[in-house]
Write an enzyme that holds these catalytic residues in place. Structure first.
Site, PDB file in Angstrom:
ATOM      1  N   SER A 148      -0.879 -19.468  13.724  1.00 32.07           N
ATOM      2  CA  SER A 148       0.111 -18.623  13.045  1.00 32.07           C
ATOM      3  C   SER A 148       1.514 -19.198  13.163  1.00 32.07           C
ATOM      4  O   SER A 148       1.871 -19.814  14.170  1.00 32.07           O
ATOM      5  CB  SER A 148       0.105 -17.224  13.668  1.00 32.07           C
ATOM      6  N   GLY A 180      -2.791 -22.476  18.182  1.00 32.19           N
ATOM      7  CA  GLY A 180      -1.538 -22.517  17.425  1.00 32.19           C
ATOM      8  C   GLY A 180      -1.768 -22.609  15.936  1.00 32.19           C
ATOM      9  O   GLY A 180      -1.670 -23.681  15.334  1.00 32.19           O
ATOM     10  N   GLU A 197      -8.299  -6.405   6.975  1.00 29.09           N
ATOM     11  CA  GLU A 197      -8.148  -6.408   5.510  1.00 29.09           C
ATOM     12  C   GLU A 197      -8.585  -7.771   4.966  1.00 29.09           C
ATOM     13  O   GLU A 197      -9.280  -7.852   3.945  1.00 29.09           O
ATOM     14  CB  GLU A 197      -6.689  -6.126   5.104  1.00 29.09           C
ATOM     15  N   SER A 218      -1.803 -16.806  21.854  1.00 32.86           N
ATOM     16  CA  SER A 218      -2.306 -16.082  23.026  1.00 32.86           C
ATOM     17  C   SER A 218      -2.425 -17.033  24.218  1.00 32.86           C
ATOM     18  O   SER A 218      -2.816 -18.181  24.046  1.00 32.86           O
ATOM     19  CB  SER A 218      -3.694 -15.508  22.764  1.00 32.86           C
ATOM     20  N   GLU A 242     -15.033 -17.756  16.306  1.00 34.12           N
ATOM     21  CA  GLU A 242     -14.223 -16.670  16.846  1.00 34.12           C
ATOM     22  C   GLU A 242     -14.747 -15.328  16.372  1.00 34.12           C
ATOM     23  O   GLU A 242     -14.961 -14.414  17.149  1.00 34.12           O
ATOM     24  CB  GLU A 242     -12.767 -16.873  16.421  1.00 34.12           C
TER      25      GLU A 242
HETATM   26  C1  LIG Z   1      -2.869  -9.874  20.284  1.00 31.65           C
HETATM   27  C2  LIG Z   1      -2.717 -10.951  19.280  1.00 31.65           C
HETATM   28  C3  LIG Z   1      -3.090 -12.231  19.605  1.00 31.65           C
HETATM   29  C4  LIG Z   1      -2.937 -13.258  18.690  1.00 31.65           C
HETATM   30  N1  LIG Z   1      -3.260 -14.527  19.085  1.00 31.65           N
HETATM   31  C5  LIG Z   1      -3.035 -15.546  18.230  1.00 31.65           C
HETATM   32  C6  LIG Z   1      -3.262 -16.882  18.657  1.00 31.65           C
HETATM   33  O1  LIG Z   1      -3.665 -17.138  19.776  1.00 31.65           O
HETATM   34  N2  LIG Z   1      -3.000 -17.879  17.793  1.00 31.65           N
HETATM   35  C7  LIG Z   1      -2.561 -17.639  16.519  1.00 31.65           C
HETATM   36  O2  LIG Z   1      -2.365 -18.584  15.790  1.00 31.65           O
HETATM   37  N3  LIG Z   1      -2.329 -16.388  16.092  1.00 31.65           N
HETATM   38  C8  LIG Z   1      -2.569 -15.330  16.921  1.00 31.65           C
HETATM   39  N4  LIG Z   1      -2.318 -14.041  16.511  1.00 31.65           N
HETATM   40  C9  LIG Z   1      -1.771 -13.826  15.187  1.00 31.65           C
HETATM   41  C10 LIG Z   1      -2.763 -13.286  14.183  1.00 31.65           C
HETATM   42  O3  LIG Z   1      -3.660 -14.271  13.795  1.00 31.65           O
HETATM   43  C11 LIG Z   1      -1.964 -12.741  13.013  1.00 31.65           C
HETATM   44  O4  LIG Z   1      -1.249 -11.637  13.482  1.00 31.65           O
HETATM   45  C12 LIG Z   1      -2.810 -12.339  11.842  1.00 31.65           C
HETATM   46  O5  LIG Z   1      -3.396 -13.451  11.229  1.00 31.65           O
HETATM   47  C13 LIG Z   1      -2.006 -11.554  10.816  1.00 31.65           C
HETATM   48  O6  LIG Z   1      -0.817 -12.194  10.468  1.00 31.65           O
HETATM   49  P1  LIG Z   1       0.578 -11.442  10.539  1.00 31.65           P
HETATM   50  O7  LIG Z   1       0.685 -10.832  11.865  1.00 31.65           O
HETATM   51  O8  LIG Z   1       1.608 -12.382  10.089  1.00 31.65           O
HETATM   52  O9  LIG Z   1       0.456 -10.257   9.523  1.00 31.65           O
HETATM   53  P2  LIG Z   1       0.626 -10.319   7.952  1.00 31.65           P
HETATM   54  O10 LIG Z   1      -0.183 -11.430   7.408  1.00 31.65           O
HETATM   55  O11 LIG Z   1       2.059 -10.271   7.599  1.00 31.65           O
HETATM   56  O12 LIG Z   1      -0.074  -8.973   7.541  1.00 31.65           O
HETATM   57  C14 LIG Z   1       0.573  -7.697   7.629  1.00 31.65           C
HETATM   58  C15 LIG Z   1      -0.347  -6.678   6.970  1.00 31.65           C
HETATM   59  O13 LIG Z   1      -0.595  -7.043   5.603  1.00 31.65           O
HETATM   60  C16 LIG Z   1      -1.970  -7.132   5.364  1.00 31.65           C
HETATM   61  N5  LIG Z   1      -2.272  -8.196   4.411  1.00 31.65           N
HETATM   62  C17 LIG Z   1      -1.792  -9.465   4.401  1.00 31.65           C
HETATM   63  N6  LIG Z   1      -2.345 -10.176   3.403  1.00 31.65           N
HETATM   64  C18 LIG Z   1      -3.220  -9.354   2.792  1.00 31.65           C
HETATM   65  C19 LIG Z   1      -4.122  -9.495   1.701  1.00 31.65           C
HETATM   66  N7  LIG Z   1      -4.286 -10.660   1.064  1.00 31.65           N
HETATM   67  N8  LIG Z   1      -4.870  -8.440   1.356  1.00 31.65           N
HETATM   68  C20 LIG Z   1      -4.743  -7.238   1.998  1.00 31.65           C
HETATM   69  N9  LIG Z   1      -3.914  -7.049   3.028  1.00 31.65           N
HETATM   70  C21 LIG Z   1      -3.154  -8.095   3.415  1.00 31.65           C
HETATM   71  C22 LIG Z   1      -2.569  -7.445   6.716  1.00 31.65           C
HETATM   72  O14 LIG Z   1      -3.937  -7.126   6.771  1.00 31.65           O
HETATM   73  C23 LIG Z   1      -1.707  -6.623   7.637  1.00 31.65           C
HETATM   74  O15 LIG Z   1      -2.193  -5.329   7.648  1.00 31.65           O
HETATM   75  C24 LIG Z   1      -2.472 -12.989  17.402  1.00 31.65           C
HETATM   76  C25 LIG Z   1      -2.130 -11.687  17.049  1.00 31.65           C
HETATM   77  C26 LIG Z   1      -2.252 -10.679  17.973  1.00 31.65           C
HETATM   78  C27 LIG Z   1      -1.889  -9.289  17.570  1.00 31.65           C
END
Ligand SMILES: Cc1cc2nc3c(=O)[nH]c(=O)nc-3n(C[C@H](O)[C@H](O)[C@H](O)COP(=O)(O)OP(=O)(O)OC[C@H]3O[C@@H](n4cnc5c(N)ncnc54)[C@H](O)[C@@H]3O)c2cc1C
Lengths: 387, 365
Positions: free
Chosen positions: A128, A126, A370, A160, A243
Site C-alpha cells: 500500500s 510493502g 468490497e 504491518s 494471504e
Molecule cells: C490492520 C491493517 C494492516 C494492514 N497491513 C498492511 C500491510 O502489511 N501491507 C500493506 O501493503 N498494506 C496493509 N494494509 C493496508 C490495506 O491493504 C489497505 O487498507 C486496503 O487495501 C484498502 O486500502 P485503503 O485503506 O487505501 O482504502 P481505500 O482503497 O481508499 O478504500 C476506502 C473504501 O472504499 C472502498 N472501495 C475502494 N475501491 C472500491 C471499489 N473498486 N469498489 C467498491 N468499493 C471500493 C473500500 O472497500 C473501502 O471501503 C493494512 C491495513 C490495515 C487496516
C-alpha cells in the site's frame, strides 16, 4: 470421502499437542506491536523452531518439518487449542515464504527461507501507498536500475509489523513509462538500508502495529528481485492468494474464538441480552463451516489442485465472522465490555475489547471485502466490470 | 482424512445432471402442475434405471449399493432441476426406513417378520421404479407424495406402520408450490400394520428425520445454485442505463453474498452426509447444521434472484418461482429452522461440549 484421521494423523496430533503443552508460555506474551512484546515473540519463535514446529508444511532443508498441508491444519488446531502466541512473522511465514518457494531462485530460497522459518528475519509487507490502497496498480514508488543495484524512491504505508521488522517485501515501479500493473517489480529490501526511514503509526488500539516506510535513494542489489523484471504484479497476486486463501487465517483461530464465545455466554447466561444465545450458536456453526471448507480445500490441494479466485470467498467469510463473534461477545458483556483490562471492575472480561478492535481491520486488510465482492462478481460469477 | 468426492461419484452426479437437464425442463414441470397426479411415471422409471430410486439399497436387492455421500450429489441435481418427483420421500427416506426395519429383529416376532416380508416384497419393486413409498413422519404435519405412493410408512406414537395406499383415506392439501403433493392421511393403526414399536421404532423415526433433513439440505444446495445461475444470467443480459445491470455493484455484491453463503453451506452438507453414512454419534447435529445452512442459502438466493430480475421475476410466467417455491418449502420440511437451531444449541451449549479446534471430526463408533 473419509472424514476420520488415520493413526498416523492422530499420532502427529498427539506429538504436536505434547510438545505444545510442554513449551507454550504459561503467561501470555505482551503485544508484538510493542518493543518488549516483539522481543518476547521472537524468543518464542526460536523455541518453536528449535522444536521443529515453526513451519510445519515447509521442506526440512528450508527450516520446515516436511509435513503436508493436512498436518499443518492439525498443527494449527493444536496451536490454537494450546493458546500459543500469535506469530510475529506471519508476513514471512505465510505470505512471502510460499511466494519465494514458487518464484525464488535456488539461491534466494536457500538465503531467505530458513531465516523466515526461524523468524531471525521478521518481514513487513510493502504494497500500500498513500495513493494506492484498493487500487494497488496505482503504485508510484520507483526502483531505478543503477549497475547491479536498484535505487528506491517513494513511500509505502500501513506496513504491518513495520515498526519492528528487519525486511520489507514490496512492489516498485521499475518501468517509469509503464501504467497500472505493468512495469512493477517485486523487491526484497533490508529495512536498515541507508535511505530507508521507518515511521511507526499507532493503530486503533494505540499500539504501533503498522508503519510508513520512506525510500530516499535507497540502494538494494538487483539480486533481491523476486520473479522477473516488470513481472512483480503476478508474483504479488500469488502472495495475495496465499494471504486470502489459506495460510493467513487458519480455521482453528476462529474455532477457538467461537469456543471462548460459547464459554462466555455460559458464564453470563443469566444477564446475556436476548438474541445472543442464537448468535453464539450461529457463530459456532460458521466457524465449523469455515473449518470444513478449509479441509476440503486442503484435500483438493493435496490432490494437485490450486487456489484460485475462491480465496475471495474465504476472506469475506472469516473476516465477517470474526467481527460478528466479537460484537456478540461485547453485547454479552454489556457495560463491562467497555472496560480496559486495568479497570477494577474488568474481572472476567478477557481481551474481547482489544480483539474486537483488531477484528474490525479484517474486512479492510488483505484487500477490502468490497474488493473481494468485486472479484467474486467478475472472476467467479463472470459479471461485467463495474467501472 | 480426505474431504473430496471420487471421480466415480462426480461422474454419476453429472450423468444425473445431464439427464435432468434434458428430461426435467421448466416446461415439463409446468405441464405436471396441470396434470392430475403431478407425477410422471415414465420419468420416474428412467430415474430408477439411472439408479436413483434404489441408490441406498444393496445390489442384491436391486439397488446401487451406495450411501448418503453419493446420494446427496444426486439430490443436489434434483434440486437444481426442481424435479417434482418423490425422490426425498422414496429414495432418501422411505427406502432406508424399510431397509432398516428388517434389522430390528429384537422386537416382537410378528413385527419383525412383517418388516422382513414387507421389505423383501417392496424394496426390489421400489428400486425398479415400480412402486413409490411415502413417509408420514411426526416432523411433517402432512404426508408428501402420499397420493402417488403405493406404500405408506406412517408413524403412530412410538410405532411405525406400513399400509398400502388404498387402506388409507387421503385428503389433498394444495400448497404454494404446485409441484408439491401434500396430503392429510386418515387411517386406522392395527397390530397387523405395525412393523416396529418402542425403541426400534424411535430409532427408525430418528434416522428418518435425519435422512429427510439431509435430503432437503442437499436439494437446497441445488436450488440455491440454480437461482444464482439464473440471476447471474439475467444480470448479464438485461440492460438499463445503457449497460448490463450485472455491472452495477449494488447487484454484484448481493450476488457475491449469495455465492459466499452457498459455498459455505456446501461442505456442511457433505460432512453431514458422511456422518449419516458412517453413523457418527453427532450426526443429528451435523444434519441440523446442514439443513439450516443450505436452506438459508436457498431462501437468500431466492430473495436476491427475485430482486435482480425486477418485475419480470414477479410474474407467473417467468420460471424463477419454480425454484423460489422449492426453496421456501424445503425450509419447512423435516424440521424448520427453530427446530434445527434448538438441536444444534443443545449440543453446543451443553456442559463439556466437544467444541473448539480439533473437534470438527469424530471417529466412527
Ligand atoms: C490492520 C491493517 C494492516 C494492514 N497491513 C498492511 C500491510 O502489511 N501491507 C500493506 O501493503 N498494506 C496493509 N494494509 C493496508 C490495506 O491493504 C489497505 O487498507 C486496503 O487495501 C484498502 O486500502 P485503503 O485503506 O487505501 O482504502 P481505500 O482503497 O481508499 O478504500 C476506502 C473504501 O472504499 C472502498 N472501495 C475502494 N475501491 C472500491 C471499489 N473498486 N469498489 C467498491 N468499493 C471500493 C473500500 O472497500 C473501502 O471501503 C493494512 C491495513 C490495515 C487496516
Amino acid at each position: 470421502m473419509d472424514l476420520s484421521y488415520t493413526p498416523a494423523e492422530q499420532g502427529f496430533r498427539a506429538e504436536a499437542r505434547a510438545w505444545l503443552e510442554a513449551h507454550v508460555p504459561k503467561a501470555p506474551l505482551r503485544s508484538f506491536d510493542t518493543a518488549e512484546g516483539a522481543a518476547e515473540h521472537r524468543a518464542w519463535e526460536r523455541i518453536l523452531q528449535g522444536g521443529g514446529w515453526a513451519m510445519v508444511p515447509w521442506p526440512v532443508e528450508y527450516g520446515g518439518r516436511g509435513a503436508n498441508l493436512l498436518q499443518w491444519l492439525i498443527f494449527e488446531e493444536e496451536y490454537y487449542r494450546a493458546g500459543a502466541p500469535r506469530r510475529i512473522n506471519q508476513n514471512g511465514i505465510f505470505l512471502l515464504g510460499p511466494t519465494i518457494m514458487e518464484f525464488g531462485t535456488p539461491e534466494q530460497r536457500a538465503r531467505f527461507l530458513p531465516k523466515i522459518a526461524s523468524s531471525e528475519e521478521v518481514w513487513a509487507q510493502g504494497w500500500s501507498e498513500p495513493n494506492a490502497g484498493s487500487d494497488m496498480a496505482a503504485i508510484q514508488a520507483t526502483a531505478r536500475i543503477d549497475g547491479d543495484h536498484y535505487v528506491l524512491n517513494g513511500q509505502k504505508t500501513w506496513a504491518s509489523r513495520g515498526a519492528f521488522a528487519d525486511w520489507l517485501f514490496g512492489l516498485f515501479r521499475t518501468d517509469p513509462a509503464s501504467e497500472r500493473h505493468k512495469g512493477l517489480t517485486f523487491v526484497l529490501v533490508p529495512l536498515d538500508t541507508q535511505g530507508v526511514t521507518v515511521r511507526p503509526i499507532a493503530q486503533l488500539d494505540g499500539e504501533t502495529g503498522f508503519a510508513e516506510v520512506f525510500f530516499d535513494d535507497a540502494r538494494v542489489p538487483v539480486a533481491n528481485r523476486l520473479g522477473g523484471e516488470h513481472k512483480g504484479w503476478n508474483v504479488a497476486m500469488a502472495t495475495a492468494g496465499f494471504e486470502r486463501g489459506l495460510m493467513l487465517r487458519s480455521p482453528a483461530r476462529f474455532q477457538e474464538t467461537a469456543r471462548k464465545l460459547v464459554a462466555l455466554y455460559r458464564e453470563n447466561e443469566a444477564s446475556a441480552p436476548g438474541g445472543t444465545r442464537e448468535e453464539v450458536v450461529r457463530c459456532w456453526m460458521h466457524a465449523e463451516a469455515y473449518a470444513l471448507d478449509t479441509y476440503r480445500t486442503v484435500s483438493r490441494l493435496l490432490g494437485g489442485g490450486k487456489i484460485g479466485f475462491e480465496a475471495s470467498l474465504n476472506k469475506i467469510f472469516w473476516s465477517e465472522l470474526d467481527v460478528r463473534m466479537h460484537e456478540t461477545a461485547l453485547r454479552i458483556l454489556g457495560h463491562r465490555g467497555d472496560l480496559l483490562p486495568e479497570a477494577p471492575a474488568a474481572q472476567g472480561v478477557g481481551d474481547w475489547l482489544d480483539s474486537y478492535l483488531f477484528s474490525l481491520s479484517g474486512p479492510i486488510y488483505a484487500g477490502t471485502n468490497e474488493i473481494q465482492r468485486n472479484v467474486i462478481a467478475e472472476r467467479i460469477l463472470g459479471l461485467p466490470r463495474s467501472f | 482424512m480426505r474431504f473430496a468426492f471420487t471421480d466415480d461419484q462426480l461422474l454419476l452426479q453429472s450423468t444425473v445432471r445431464d439427464f435432468l437437464k434434458k428430461e426435467c425442463t421448466p416446461e415439463a414441470v409446468r405441464a405436471l402442475w396441470a396434470s392430475q397426479t403431478r407425477h410422471d411415471a415414465t420419468l420416474w422409471s428412467k430415474l430408477a434405471e439411472l439408479g436413483v430410486c434404489g441408490a441406498l439399497l444393496p445390489e442384491a436387492q436391486g439397488g446401487m449399493g451406495l450411501d448418503e455421500r453419493d446420494l446427496v450429489l444426486l439430490l443436489e441435481e434434483t434440486g437444481r432441476a426442481a424435479l417434482p418427483e418423490p425422490v426425498v420421500s422414496t429414495a432418501a427416506v422411505g427406502v432406508p426406513l424399510l431397509r432398516d426395519a428388517r434389522n430390528h429383529l429384537d422386537e416382537g416376532e410378528g413385527q419383525a417378520l412383517r418388516a422382513l416380508r414387507l421389505s423383501d416384497a417392496w424394496l426390489p419393486r421400489v428400486a425398479a421404479g415400480d412402486a413409490i413409498v411415502a413417509v408420514g413422519h411426526p416432523a411433517n404435519p402432512f404426508v408428501a407424495d402420499a397420493g402417488v405412493a403405493d406404500l405408506l410408512l406412517l408413524a403412530h406414537g412410538d410405532e411405525v406402520h406400513a399400509l398400502e395406499r388404498a387402506a388409507a383415506t387421503l385428503t389433498h392439501q394444495p400448497a404454494n408450490d404446485p409441484a408439491r403433493r401434500l396430503f392429510s392421511v386418515a387411517w386406522t393403526p392395527s397390530a397387523a400394520t405395525c412393523i416396529a414399536s418402542g425403541d426400534a421404532a424411535r430409532r427408525l423415526l430418528d434416522a428418518a428425520l435425519d435422512r429427510g433433513a439431509l435430503a432437503c439440505a442437499a436439494q437446497a444446495l441445488g436450488v440455491a445454485e440454480q437461482l444464482l445461475d439464473l440471476a447471474v444470467a439475467y444480470a448479464k443480459q438485461r440492460e438499463q442505463f445503457g449497460r448490463a445491470i450485472g455491472s452495477f455493484q449494488a447487484l454484484q455484491h448481493k450476488l457475491a453474498d449469495v455465492k459466499v453463503k452457498l459455498e459455505y453451506a456446501r461442505p456442511v452438507v457433505y460432512k453431514a452426509a458422511h456422518s449419516v453414512a458412517t453413523q457418527i454419534a453427532t450426526r443429528a447435529v451435523d444434519v441440523s447444521h446442514a439443513k439450516l445452512a443450505a436452506t438459508e442459502a436457498a431462501s437468500f438466493a431466492a430473495r436476491i434472484a427475485l430482486q435482480v430480475h425486477g418485475a419480470i421475476g414477479y410474474t407467473w410466467e417467468q420460471d424463477l418461482h419454480l425454484w423460489m417455491r422449492r426453496a421456501w418449502s424445503l425450509e419447512r420440511d423435516f424440521g424448520d429452522a427453530p427446530f434445527h437451531l434448538d438441536r444444534v444449541s443443545a449440543f453446543v451449549l451443553a456442559d463439556g461440549a466437544p467444541i473448539g479446534p480439533g473437534h470438527t471430526f469424530r471417529q466412527p463408533e
